[in-house]
Design a protein around this motif. Structure first.
Motif, PDB file in Angstrom:
ATOM      1  N   TYR A  82       0.813  -1.875   0.289  1.00 13.79           N
ATOM      2  CA  TYR A  82       0.333   0.081  -0.176  1.00 13.79           C
ATOM      3  C   TYR A  82       0.941   1.557  -0.071  1.00 13.79           C
ATOM      4  O   TYR A  82       0.926   2.215  -0.844  1.00 13.79           O
ATOM      5  CB  TYR A  82      -0.941   0.055   1.094  1.00 13.79           C
ATOM      6  CG  TYR A  82      -2.016   0.892   1.508  1.00 13.79           C
ATOM      7  CD1 TYR A  82      -2.854   1.526   0.222  1.00 13.79           C
ATOM      8  CD2 TYR A  82      -1.895   2.241   2.333  1.00 13.79           C
ATOM      9  CE1 TYR A  82      -3.376   2.209   0.268  1.00 13.79           C
ATOM     10  CE2 TYR A  82      -2.877   3.399   2.669  1.00 13.79           C
ATOM     11  CZ  TYR A  82      -3.617   3.734   1.390  1.00 13.79           C
ATOM     12  OH  TYR A  82      -4.583   3.661   1.731  1.00 13.79           O
ATOM     13  N   CYS A  83       1.292   1.166   1.605  1.00 15.18           N
ATOM     14  CA  CYS A  83       2.702   2.767   1.191  1.00 15.18           C
ATOM     15  C   CYS A  83       3.347   3.005   0.541  1.00 15.18           C
ATOM     16  O   CYS A  83       3.830   3.662  -0.498  1.00 15.18           O
ATOM     17  CB  CYS A  83       2.507   2.855   2.573  1.00 15.18           C
ATOM     18  SG  CYS A  83       3.931   2.295   3.265  1.00 15.18           S
ATOM     19  N   MET A  84       4.719   1.620   0.026  1.00 18.40           N
ATOM     20  CA  MET A  84       5.224   1.811  -0.610  1.00 18.40           C
ATOM     21  C   MET A  84       6.714   2.178   0.063  1.00 18.40           C
ATOM     22  O   MET A  84       7.435   2.279  -0.494  1.00 18.40           O
ATOM     23  CB  MET A  84       5.677   1.993  -2.547  1.00 18.40           C
ATOM     24  CG  MET A  84       4.247   1.161  -2.835  1.00 18.40           C
ATOM     25  SD  MET A  84       4.492  -1.004  -3.038  1.00 18.40           S
ATOM     26  CE  MET A  84       5.379  -0.511  -4.413  1.00 18.40           C
ATOM     27  N   GLY A 101       7.929   1.697   3.454  1.00 17.36           N
ATOM     28  CA  GLY A 101       8.221   0.869   4.732  1.00 17.36           C
ATOM     29  C   GLY A 101       6.961   1.121   6.743  1.00 17.36           C
ATOM     30  O   GLY A 101       7.793   1.128   7.352  1.00 17.36           O
ATOM     31  N   VAL A 102       6.061   1.729   5.750  1.00 17.24           N
ATOM     32  CA  VAL A 102       5.038   1.608   7.615  1.00 17.24           C
ATOM     33  C   VAL A 102       3.978   1.314   6.955  1.00 17.24           C
ATOM     34  O   VAL A 102       3.190   0.780   8.518  1.00 17.24           O
ATOM     35  CB  VAL A 102       4.351   3.697   6.883  1.00 17.24           C
ATOM     36  CG1 VAL A 102       3.877   3.982   7.362  1.00 17.24           C
ATOM     37  CG2 VAL A 102       5.330   4.959   6.373  1.00 17.24           C
ATOM     38  N   CYS A 103       3.485   1.114   5.874  1.00 15.48           N
ATOM     39  CA  CYS A 103       1.791   0.051   6.910  1.00 15.48           C
ATOM     40  C   CYS A 103       2.176  -0.969   7.733  1.00 15.48           C
ATOM     41  O   CYS A 103       1.239  -2.218   7.478  1.00 15.48           O
ATOM     42  CB  CYS A 103       1.666  -0.106   5.125  1.00 15.48           C
ATOM     43  SG  CYS A 103       1.244  -0.206   3.659  1.00 15.48           S
ATOM     44  N   PHE A 104       3.045  -1.987   6.568  1.00 16.20           N
ATOM     45  CA  PHE A 104       3.128  -3.193   6.567  1.00 16.20           C
ATOM     46  C   PHE A 104       2.572  -4.443   5.855  1.00 16.20           C
ATOM     47  O   PHE A 104       2.375  -5.553   6.031  1.00 16.20           O
ATOM     48  CB  PHE A 104       3.730  -3.924   7.866  1.00 16.20           C
ATOM     49  CG  PHE A 104       4.522  -3.491   9.020  1.00 16.20           C
ATOM     50  CD1 PHE A 104       6.104  -3.552   9.569  1.00 16.20           C
ATOM     51  CD2 PHE A 104       4.684  -1.554   9.309  1.00 16.20           C
ATOM     52  CE1 PHE A 104       6.911  -3.588   9.824  1.00 16.20           C
ATOM     53  CE2 PHE A 104       5.936  -1.069   9.795  1.00 16.20           C
ATOM     54  CZ  PHE A 104       6.811  -2.123  10.259  1.00 16.20           C
ATOM     55  N   CYS A 142       2.590  -5.263   2.950  1.00 17.32           N
ATOM     56  CA  CYS A 142       3.958  -5.911   1.939  1.00 17.32           C
ATOM     57  C   CYS A 142       4.524  -7.477   2.702  1.00 17.32           C
ATOM     58  O   CYS A 142       5.090  -7.705   2.011  1.00 17.32           O
ATOM     59  CB  CYS A 142       4.055  -4.679   0.902  1.00 17.32           C
ATOM     60  SG  CYS A 142       5.708  -4.355   2.470  1.00 17.32           S
ATOM     61  N   CYS A 165       8.344  -3.642  -0.123  1.00 19.25           N
ATOM     62  CA  CYS A 165       8.854  -2.387  -0.817  1.00 19.25           C
ATOM     63  C   CYS A 165      10.063  -2.131  -0.946  1.00 19.25           C
ATOM     64  O   CYS A 165      10.674  -0.501  -0.694  1.00 19.25           O
ATOM     65  CB  CYS A 165       7.798  -1.510  -0.307  1.00 19.25           C
ATOM     66  SG  CYS A 165       7.346  -1.684   1.789  1.00 19.25           S
TER      67      CYS A 165
HETATM   68  S1  FES Z   1       3.714  -1.041   1.505  1.00 17.87           S
HETATM   69 FE1  FES Z   1       3.427  -0.489   2.696  1.00 17.87          FE
HETATM   70  S2  FES Z   1       5.305  -0.882   4.262  1.00 17.87           S
HETATM   71 FE2  FES Z   1       5.821  -2.065   2.531  1.00 17.87          FE
END
Ligand code: FES
Length: 96
Positions: A55-57, A59-62, A64, A77
């Motif tokens: 989602y965030c690409m 490193g914030v949302c986890f 991935c 990401c």
């Molecule tokens: S896409 Fe959000 S942490 Fe990797």
């Protein structure tokens, strides 16, 4: 859904996602390569097994988290692709 820019001349490399070989470009993150290949699920959640996609690409949302070269819960990401890399969708919590 996602398309590469037509003037992207970076060399291509091959990696495996769930046993299927996909093509990526040098410098891609695993998540970017996944989305460019049309793979929309990186993991499922541990409790409800809901599919999640990058989602965030950054490193914030986890969302991935994937198993990359045998190590679970890696943020796709933030990991650059490498030729011969083996990536698997992570189902639930990582194996210890
Ligand atoms: S896409 Fe959000 S942490 Fe990797």
């Amino acid at each position: 859904m996602f398309k590469r820019l037509p003037d992207d001349k970076r060399p291509t490399i091959a990696l495996s996602i769930d046993g299927k070989t996909i093509e990526a470009r040098e410098g891609d993150s695993v998540a970017a390569a996944l989305l460019a290949a049309g793979v929309m699920v990186a993991r499922t959640t541990p409790v409800s097994e809901t599919p999640r996609a990058p989602y965030c690409m950054m490193g914030v949302c986890f969302d991935c988290l994937m198993e990359i070269d045998g190590i679970g819960s890696r943020q796709a990401c933030l990991v650059p692709v490498r030729a011969g890399m083996v990536v698997r969708t992570q189902h639930g919590a990582r194996k210890l």
